[in-house]
Scaffold this active site. Structure first.
Site, PDB file in Angstrom:
ATOM      1  N   GLY A  92      46.645   8.444   1.342  1.00  0.00           N
ATOM      2  CA  GLY A  92      46.387   8.488  -0.093  1.00  0.00           C
ATOM      3  C   GLY A  92      47.073   7.422  -0.915  1.00  0.00           C
ATOM      4  CB  SER A 523       2.740   9.201  -7.337  1.00  0.00           C
ATOM      5  OG  SER A 523       2.941  10.409  -8.018  1.00  0.00           O
TER       6      SER A 523
HETATM    7  N1  LIG Z   1     -10.327   8.478  -3.879  1.00  0.00           N
HETATM    8  C1  LIG Z   1      -9.643   9.133  -4.829  1.00  0.00           C
HETATM    9  N2  LIG Z   1      -8.475   9.739  -4.529  1.00  0.00           N
HETATM   10  C2  LIG Z   1      -7.793  10.384  -5.490  1.00  0.00           C
HETATM   11  N3  LIG Z   1      -8.181  10.460  -6.773  1.00  0.00           N
HETATM   12  C3  LIG Z   1      -9.345   9.856  -7.131  1.00  0.00           C
HETATM   13  C4  LIG Z   1     -10.121   9.174  -6.182  1.00  0.00           C
HETATM   14  N4  LIG Z   1     -11.201   8.675  -6.803  1.00  0.00           N
HETATM   15  C5  LIG Z   1     -11.112   9.016  -8.091  1.00  0.00           C
HETATM   16  N5  LIG Z   1      -9.994   9.741  -8.313  1.00  0.00           N
HETATM   17  C6  LIG Z   1      -9.558  10.202  -9.631  1.00  0.00           C
HETATM   18  O1  LIG Z   1      -8.427   9.389  -9.967  1.00  0.00           O
HETATM   19  C7  LIG Z   1      -7.332  10.186 -10.298  1.00  0.00           C
HETATM   20  C8  LIG Z   1      -6.090   9.770  -9.501  1.00  0.00           C
HETATM   21  O2  LIG Z   1      -5.568   8.590  -9.938  1.00  0.00           O
HETATM   22  P1  LIG Z   1      -4.048   8.297  -9.785  1.00  0.00           P
HETATM   23  O3  LIG Z   1      -3.833   6.987 -10.451  1.00  0.00           O
HETATM   24  O4  LIG Z   1      -3.247   9.453 -10.226  1.00  0.00           O
HETATM   25  O5  LIG Z   1      -3.902   8.156  -8.193  1.00  0.00           O
HETATM   26  S1  LIG Z   1      -2.764   7.486  -7.325  1.00  0.00           S
HETATM   27  O6  LIG Z   1      -1.473   7.905  -7.843  1.00  0.00           O
HETATM   28  O7  LIG Z   1      -2.919   6.036  -7.398  1.00  0.00           O
HETATM   29  O8  LIG Z   1      -2.986   7.958  -5.952  1.00  0.00           O
HETATM   30  C9  LIG Z   1      -7.642  11.610  -9.957  1.00  0.00           C
HETATM   31  O9  LIG Z   1      -7.277  12.334 -11.106  1.00  0.00           O
HETATM   32  P2  LIG Z   1      -6.523  13.760 -11.087  1.00  0.00           P
HETATM   33  O10 LIG Z   1      -7.552  14.726 -10.656  1.00  0.00           O
HETATM   34  O11 LIG Z   1      -6.089  13.970 -12.508  1.00  0.00           O
HETATM   35  O12 LIG Z   1      -5.367  13.688 -10.158  1.00  0.00           O
HETATM   36  C10 LIG Z   1      -9.121  11.633  -9.690  1.00  0.00           C
HETATM   37  O13 LIG Z   1      -9.795  12.192 -10.801  1.00  0.00           O
END
Ligand SMILES: Nc1ncnc2c1ncn2[C@@H]1O[C@H](COP(=O)(O)OS(=O)(=O)O)[C@@H](OP(=O)(O)O)[C@H]1O
Ligand SMILES: Nc1ncnc2c1ncn2[C@@H]1O[C@H](COP(=O)(O)OP(=O)(O)O)[C@@H](O)[C@H]1O
EC number: 2.7.1.25
Length: 612
Positions: A92, A523
């Protein structure tokens, strides 16, 4: 878990009773503490080492030892039927910082001793701060010499409350208080009859039972290549294997991997264990060698990782550095060799953010040098790119040592905070308005979860409530950002990563301006969410991850936009949860499930819990 190893760091001042406590632990536990060396020798011999390799038990320090630094830390080994223990006992006095940084950097748990008569002292605070800086997950405060304060519950509670008030400023996740008398053996191994008011476990029981398995980083797969092996085989073909230590996560045969910094993709074909046995998988901290499906030019210092989870590859890094050297000081502008993972290159101290007074936590922003035992936050610029994570995320790939090229002595150890701006021609323009001068303190609440999990509903409700209370708040919704800022991005893995990165940067700007930012973004990648946290932490901005843990079938049943139906019909590809991955958060700050009620109820609970 039987046989599991617990690494303990101890801290206390000379007469707090540390040696007595350790002696008491060894003696009363009647543990196997005499033959440890023999055991280590056996293991070393079976590995083919010429001499007993103590670093088998205290690895992580090997680099320092090779560099000839004399560390004033004694290691003691003992075991009970439940567990094996290593105690790093750092004295220490003068070299406390250095000894703690080197002796405790791999510790699972730190024991801090407080003399019940003296209470919380300056050095208690210093040790607690160092433990938190070193990211030691469990902190155990032993209030010793309770016999000298008549085993007073009141005294114990006063010390506990005082410590808790201070620890609130530190990043401590698990804090335990034990009243004991090392001299008399109260609450060390056996429960004390004198302190019936204490209903916790005695120290040894606590050490045996504290849960450490989830502290290991099982997400970020990292394998730094130490050696390239070219075994001679009878078929005459070139079977190159890459030897190293798994620095995080799990690697399995058949896994798709990329080799950094080159970025070539391939597959793991074989994994070999230390004795030459073939394994299906390897995890941290195993030493293994791997064979890959493709012939790629791989050298020592390269890193094998997963395609969707990469470390930073950067020449500029921001780090907390502790200076060890007695002959000389660290100065802005000087150069050193850096050992970071399996890479070695030269670095220059490009700038010093501040020097930290470990006693008061005061930051001296005018400082330009570090003396023995001092800690500073530095910007280092490397000649070659380094592969690293933040220390907070991975103590293995987030730490480094600095070596003096002239003497070959280790002069400093560092913990990486993150990368810094790439272009050295772009300088940070300091604002005239400080955060304290703004009327509100900002923060980011980051909602993650599958499409339809309820992110937007919760985020909208949070925004509505905050604004109604007069707080600046702003919703950043993935769908909406994709109409403007992120309109160039699709749903491939790389585009999602960039989507998350941009959103995190924008959120940090809003939070810096004093707004509470509500991010609603699928995300799906744990590593990118962690990076979003790092972007905030680098600027001391609060960041809370909220996981909308709604099962896929429930999201699919809700399907408000009909997207799941379209994805199932093959009209949309790469849809999260269907044919694109979602990595569940392991350590979200808040988890919301459908059983938790309406978005309005959840929003009220969250604001209350976060004190916003
Ligand atoms: N292929 C695919 N996969 C997931 N989501 C899809 C896709 N195509 C369109 N959407 C619509 O886009 C929204 C998701 O976008 P994000 O920007 O949150 O997605 S990410 O974080 O980049 O993964 C998501 O919105 P939320 O339903 O509000 O989550 C979808 O409405
Ligand atoms: N806590 C909740 N309980 C029940 N249904 C919910 C809850 N939160 C949201 N929903 C419903 O789930 C659907 C998807 O919600 P939304 O917030 O748009 O999700 P996301 O933004 O994650 O895609 C909507 O129909 C919404 O009304």
């Amino acid at each position: 878990m039987a046989g599991e190893l617990l690494r303990i760091a101890t801290a206390g001042s000379v007469d707090d009773g540390k040696s007595t406590l350790i002696g008491r632990l060894l003696y009363d536990s009647k543990s196997i503490f005499t033959d440890q060396l023999e055991a280590i020798e056996r293991t070393s011999a079976s590995r083919g080492d010429e001499f007993a390799d103590l670093s088998l038990l205290t690895d992580g320090l090997r680099a320092e030892r090779e560099q000839g630094i004399t560390i004033d830390v004694a290691y003691r080994y003992f075991s009970t039927p439940e567990r094996k223990f290593i105690i790093a006992d750092s004295p220490g006095h003068v070299q406390y910082t250095r000894n703690m940084v080197t002796g405790a950097s791999t510790a699972d748990l730190a024991i801090i001793l407080i003399d019940a008569r003296k209470g919380v002292l300056e050095q208690t605070r210093r040790h607690a701060f160092l433990s938190s800086l070193l990211g030691i997950p469990h902190l155990t405060i032993c209030v010793n010499k309770m016999d000298l304060v008549d085993y007073s519950q009141e005294r114990f509670e006063k010390i506990r409350d005082e410590f808790v008030a201070f620890a609130g400023k530190l990043n401590v996740t698990d804090l335990t208080f034990i009243p004991l008398s090392a001299l008399r053996g109260d609450n060390v191994v056996d429960r004390s009859e004198e302190m019936a008011w204490y209903d916790g476990r005695p120290l040894l029981r606590h050490l045996e039972e504290v849960y450490i398995a989830s502290d290991r980083n099982l997400i970020d797969a990292r394998f730094g290549v130490q050696y390239v092996i070219r075994p001679q085989r009878s078929d005459g073909l070139d079977h190159r294997a890459y030897a190293g230590t798994v620095g995080g996560g799990v690697f399995a045969v058949g896994d798709k991997v990329v080799v950094l910094p080159g970025g070539f993709g391939t597959t793991i074909e074989k994994i070999w264990g230390p004795g030459g046995s073939e394994l299906d998988e390897a995890f941290a901290p195993m030493a293994v060698s791997m064979e890959l499906a493709d012939e790629i030019d791989i050298v020592r210092g390269d890193m094998i990782v997963r395609p969707n989870n990469r470390p930073h590859v950067d020449r500029d890094l921001d780090a907390m550095v502790c200076w060890f050297s007695e002959s000389g000081r660290l100065q802005a502008g000087s150069s050193y060799l850096i050992n970071c993972g399996t890479r070695q290159t030269r670095v220059t101290v490009a700038g010093m953010n501040y020097r930290l007074d470990v006693n008061t936590l005061h930051r001296d922003e005018t400082a330009t040098s570090l003396e023995l035992n001092e800690i500073g936050r530095l910007h280092l610029h490397a000649q070659q790119p380094l592969l690293f994570d933040s220390y907070r995320r991975n103590r293995d790939t987030g730490s480094f040592i600095l070596i003096d090229e002239a003497t070959n002595a280790t002069v400093a150890a560092g913990m990486i905070t993150g990368p810094v701006a790439h272009d050295t021609n772009v300088v940070w323009q300091e604002a005239k308005v400080t955060r304290e001068q703004r009327s509100h303190r900002g923060a980011t609440i980051w909602m993650t979860g599958l499409s339809g999990s309820g992110k937007s509903s919760l985020a909208t409700e949070l925004e509505r409530r905050l604004v109604a209370e007069g707080r600046p708040a702003y919703l950043l919704d993935g769908d909406n950002l994709r109409h403007g800022l992120n309109s160039d991005l699709g749903f491939g893995d790389d585009d999602r990563r960039e989507n998350i990165r941009r959103t995190a940067e924008v959120a940090a700007l809003f939070a810096d301006s004093g707004a509470v930012v509500l991010v609603s973004l699928i995300s799906p990648f744990a590593s990118e969410r962690e990076r979003a946290r790092e972007i905030h932490q680098a600027q001391d901005l609060p960041f809370y991850e909220v996981f909308l843990d709604t099962p896929l079938d429930e999201c699919e049943a809700r399907d408000p936009k009909g997207l799941y139906a379209r994805a199932r019909a093959g009209e949309i590809t790469q849809f999260t949860g269907i044919d694109s991955p979602y990595e569940r958060p392991e350590k979200a700050d808040i988890v919301v499930t459908p059983e938790d009620g309406s978005p309005a109820q959840n929003a009220a609970d969250i604001l209350r819990n976060l004190g916003l």
